[in-house]
Design a protein around this motif. Sequence first.
Motif: not given
Length: 125
Positions: A60-77
């Motif tokens: 947030x706060x101006x840190x967001x850049x154009x591009x491809x992002x991935x969220x990794x959710x550690x659901x096993x734990x």
Amino acid sequence: MAEAGGRITTHVLDTSKGVPAVGVRIALHLVQTDGESESRIKVTESATNGDGRLDAPLLAGGSLEQGIYELHFDVEKYYAARSPEQSVQALWTVVPIRFAVSDTESHYHIPLLIAPGGYSTYRGS
């Protein structure tokens, strides 16, 4: 007053129990490609609170850049931390969600709905 710049937020719901998923570790990566290979740069990580949400946006706060992002959710734990009477063998270890940011002033809310045998996502508001 609204915060300047876009942001990335998420929340996780456990649809098998009908409750927020508490304590799910989430890492946000920026994906960089050169046409032949790709690499991921970890931007930040956090864990879901008692409401299945994060205490602050991942970006947030101006840190967001154009591009491809991935969220990794550690659901096993998350599933491993269940009490023995609620224990299940989940198929998923880490759920990756890849998405494109084209507008750095927009809010990208990427929720995850999980269950031991499936998951879904959508662009929320």
